[in-house]
Structure formats: structure tokens, C-alpha cells
Write an enzyme that holds these catalytic residues in place. Sequence first.
Site, PDB file in Angstrom:
ATOM      1  CB  SER A   9       4.371   9.927  10.876  1.00 61.59           C
ATOM      2  OG  SER A   9       3.663  10.163  10.759  1.00 61.59           O
ATOM      3  CE  LYS A  55      -2.301   1.041   3.571  1.00 62.06           C
ATOM      4  NZ  LYS A  55      -2.717   2.113   4.648  1.00 62.06           N
ATOM      5  CB  SER A  56       4.061   2.271   2.496  1.00 58.07           C
ATOM      6  OG  SER A  56       2.992   2.039   2.868  1.00 58.07           O
ATOM      7  N   GLY A  75      -5.727   8.212   5.453  1.00 55.20           N
ATOM      8  CA  GLY A  75      -4.364   8.879   5.623  1.00 55.20           C
ATOM      9  C   GLY A  75      -2.769   9.537   4.847  1.00 55.20           C
ATOM     10  NE  ARG A 101      -5.361   8.730  10.794  1.00 57.67           N
ATOM     11  CZ  ARG A 101      -4.908   7.433  10.099  1.00 57.67           C
ATOM     12  NH1 ARG A 101      -6.225   7.012   9.295  1.00 57.67           N
ATOM     13  NH2 ARG A 101      -3.770   7.357  10.664  1.00 57.67           N
ATOM     14  CG  ASP A 160       1.151   0.202   9.475  1.00 58.30           C
ATOM     15  OD1 ASP A 160      -0.093   0.844  10.282  1.00 58.30           O
ATOM     16  OD2 ASP A 160       0.876   0.581   8.537  1.00 58.30           O
TER      17      ASP A 160
HETATM   18  C1  S3P Z   1       2.356   4.947   6.470  1.00 59.06           C
HETATM   19  C2  S3P Z   1       3.005   5.409   7.719  1.00 59.06           C
HETATM   20  C3  S3P Z   1       2.501   4.439   8.583  1.00 59.06           C
HETATM   21  C4  S3P Z   1       1.506   3.869   8.344  1.00 59.06           C
HETATM   22  C5  S3P Z   1       0.310   3.415   7.279  1.00 59.06           C
HETATM   23  C6  S3P Z   1       1.565   3.778   6.333  1.00 59.06           C
HETATM   24  C7  S3P Z   1       2.759   5.286   4.824  1.00 59.06           C
HETATM   25  O1  S3P Z   1       1.578   6.059   9.392  1.00 59.06           O
HETATM   26  O2  S3P Z   1       1.125   3.128   9.832  1.00 59.06           O
HETATM   27  O3  S3P Z   1      -0.486   2.269   7.427  1.00 59.06           O
HETATM   28  O4  S3P Z   1       2.708   4.712   3.653  1.00 59.06           O
HETATM   29  O5  S3P Z   1       3.674   6.183   4.895  1.00 59.06           O
HETATM   30  P1  S3P Z   1       1.303   7.120  10.287  1.00 59.06           P
HETATM   31  O6  S3P Z   1       2.885   7.637   9.199  1.00 59.06           O
HETATM   32  O7  S3P Z   1       0.990   7.696  10.425  1.00 59.06           O
HETATM   33  O8  S3P Z   1       2.950   6.397  10.865  1.00 59.06           O
END
Ligand code: S3P
Length: 446
Positions: A182, A34-35, A107, A135, A330
Amino acid sequence: MTELYPIARLSAMEATFHARNPGLGGAYAPPADKSITHRSLLLAAVAGGTSVVRQALATGDCRSTRSCLERLGILIGEAADGTLSIRGAGLRGLAEPAGVLDAGNSGTTMRLLSGMLAGLPLFAVMTGDASLAGRPMARVVEPLRAMGARIEARARGTLAPLCFLPGTGSLRPLSWDLPMASAQVKGALILAALRAEGPSLIGGRIGSRDHTERMLGAGLGLGVRVEGGRLRVEPARAVPSFEILVPGDVSSAAFFIAGSLVSGREIVVRDCGLNPTRLAFLDVVRRMGARVDTSEEGSSLGEPWGTVRVSPGRLRAASVGPDEVPGLIDEVPLLAVLGLFAEGLTEVRGADELRHKESDRLAAVIRLAAALGGRIEPLADGFRVEGPQRLAGGTVDPAGDHRIAMAAAIAGAGTETGVRVTGIECAKVSYPEFVRDFQSLGGTVA
Ligand code: S3P
């Protein structure tokens, strides 16, 4: 008309998950990361030509990113096999959107895209579903304002909707210490810093997943690197177009790795992302008594991938502290589930960021255990769980949070009677075929 609250409302489907002999295991490939998919779409949108993204994650959160980019004028073609061709508009070429940008439940979409929109010569409004609207957004709004971006937001600049006012296209260089680990915030600032008038320095808690800096630096050869404990980002004249093969998501694979541990059967995960900043869960699984072997077989745009083989042993408790949390952020709900089945005291500390996810995941795991007749002790920044516990089974309502829904289903694989999960469709946010994979790896869903 766009539906603004699709995920939280999808709560109709209930199913009972369990896995009798021989348990959850076998060989399989998880869904795309996903990221990395988010970043592939976003970087392709600001690149200087047409980029090709193979095996992108096509549902849920990544669809939100795609539809926001399309509203910003980006043309995305899709071949029959799902391969995407994305015509980049350049770093300052996104078009003013005629409607509101809907980040849905994501997010990552909202925060990373904020970095790309900040200071552009356009007006844009971005919002999301009920969960995302609660959030924290000041963590991106404040540093982007420090770069000269004009951003307004609800609740005195802290919550979505976010409103981006037109700028010149360029920003002031940033010098900022991240107060929380983050990758979404770090990534947003890196993306904005590409359009700054000089080099930016990002310090503080930069030890979260490093996809943005890796893809831009190692992958595309831009000036993004760690120097003296801080990230230094040089402004870019242009982002080169690229091709990427998105590897499997180790955080999605983690569900079935946990399933293999609670049901005692070996699992082999192929085509799995092996970015070192994402692998802390595997280290904990080793400490819990399993044998874990990883072999790297290739890499794409700086992102390594390969095979993970997990052979479960007698499950024992493990402690996880603040330093390890960013590398398994996660997977924390899964550690709670594993703790219920492991012998001894499992403790997770320094995980207060979990309170700001799609739901308050620390509160959610306490409720999950209670719904199954188990007990997890809440702590302000984590939890403690004494195992093994005899779980009676029962029904878990994950309140639309995909990772809580899947963690509950995995708990079902370790119980006699299984676990009923309401609204399992929310798994699609990160794992479109979770129910299919649960079944094909030996579990039953009824
Ligand atoms: C992510 C970062 C994380 C993770 C999210 C995906 C990303 O969140 O929990 O599922 O792709 O950068 P945070 O940056 O809020 O920790």
C-alpha cells in the site's frame, strides 16, 4: 458547517453511456494525477518556503487534502489558471486545527496526513465520509504508535475518526515490515520518518507506487532510498520548497484506453504520467492484443511524463497474478470489464486489497457484470471471466464509488444499447470532467 458525507449522497444524476461507430478514441490529455497532487500539496505544506504546484487536480479527493491543510494553518493561493502557491510551515509547524479535519472520501488524505500529524505538538481529529469510516486504519495507526505517536481511533484503533494527541514533534526511528502493498501506508510512514531521531527502515511489501520516495529522494534530494530490498529514510532537517508540474493521471487515462479497446479505435494520451510503478495496466493491455507505445518527454520532481499511443487489436484474455496487482491496483475494475469483451479466460488473483477500497471492488465488479446480463466468477482474492459475452446492457448502481461508476460507463462503449449509470457525479472524486471527455472522445451520454 462542513458536510461530512457529500460524495456518497450524490446519486441523483443518471446517464446512459455508449459509443457507436467509430468508438472511443482520438487524442486527448487526462486530468492531473491524483496521487502526485496529494503529495505535492502535503510536501509543500511542510516545506521550508513557498512552493508552486502547477496543474494540480482541483476536485474531490485532492480538495479534501487542500481543505485539511488549510485547517492546519497552511496558506494556499490560487492563480486564475489554477496554479497554487503554498506557504510551507516546516516539518513541525502545522497549527492545531480549531475544527475536525474532514478527509471526505479520500483514503490517501487520511493515511498520508496521519503520517504528517503523528507526534506533532497538537491535538487533531480526522474523519471522513461513510465509505472512509469503514476502511482499515490500523495499518497506519500501529506503526505510527510504534514510533511513539499517541493516536486513538474508533473500534479499538482500527477505524476513523482518528484522534492525534500532542507529542514532542519528533518520533522514534521505525523498523517495520509492510504486510500489504500500500502506497498510502508506505507514504505515511516515510512522511513520519522524516521527523524521527534516526534512520528508519521499511521492509516487507514495499513494491507499490513510489511517488513519495521518488519526490522526496530524486526530486528534493532527501535521504530516502531503497537499500537491500528495504526503504531507508533519513531524518530531514527541512524539506526544501519546490516547483512541480503535475502530469496527467495514467489511472484516469486507463478508462479511455479500455474504452478504445472495447470499441476498437486508436487513442493517443498526451501529458500522461509515466512513473514505471503505475504502468502495469499497459503491460496487460499489450498481452490482450493491443499495440502500446510510450514516449517520455519530460519529468518534474522526479516524475516522468509523455505520450501513450494505444492501437487496439483483436481483444484476447490475460491473466494477472499477485506480483502485478500493486502496479495496476486502481485498474482492476477495468480488467473485469475488458475480460467481458476479450476472447478466452481472464483471471485476476492476489487482488484482495480491492476489498478495502472506496467500496469492495471485487464484489462490485461481480454486480456490475450481473446488472448487464453478464457473469464474472468471484474468487476470494480476485475473479475469473470467460469472454466474449453478449451483454444486454442495463443499469449499474456504483454505490458512490468513482472507479466503479467510470468502469460501468466504459462497458457501455462496448455494448449495442449502452449502459445506464446512476450517480455518475461520484466520478469527480478523481476525474472531474469524465462525462465531457467521454463525449469529446466520440461517445454519447444521454
Ligand atoms: C494511492 C494508493 C493506492 C491507490 C489509491 C491512491 C496513493 O491505495 O488505490 O487510489 O496515492 O498512495 P493503497 O495504498 O490503499 O493501495
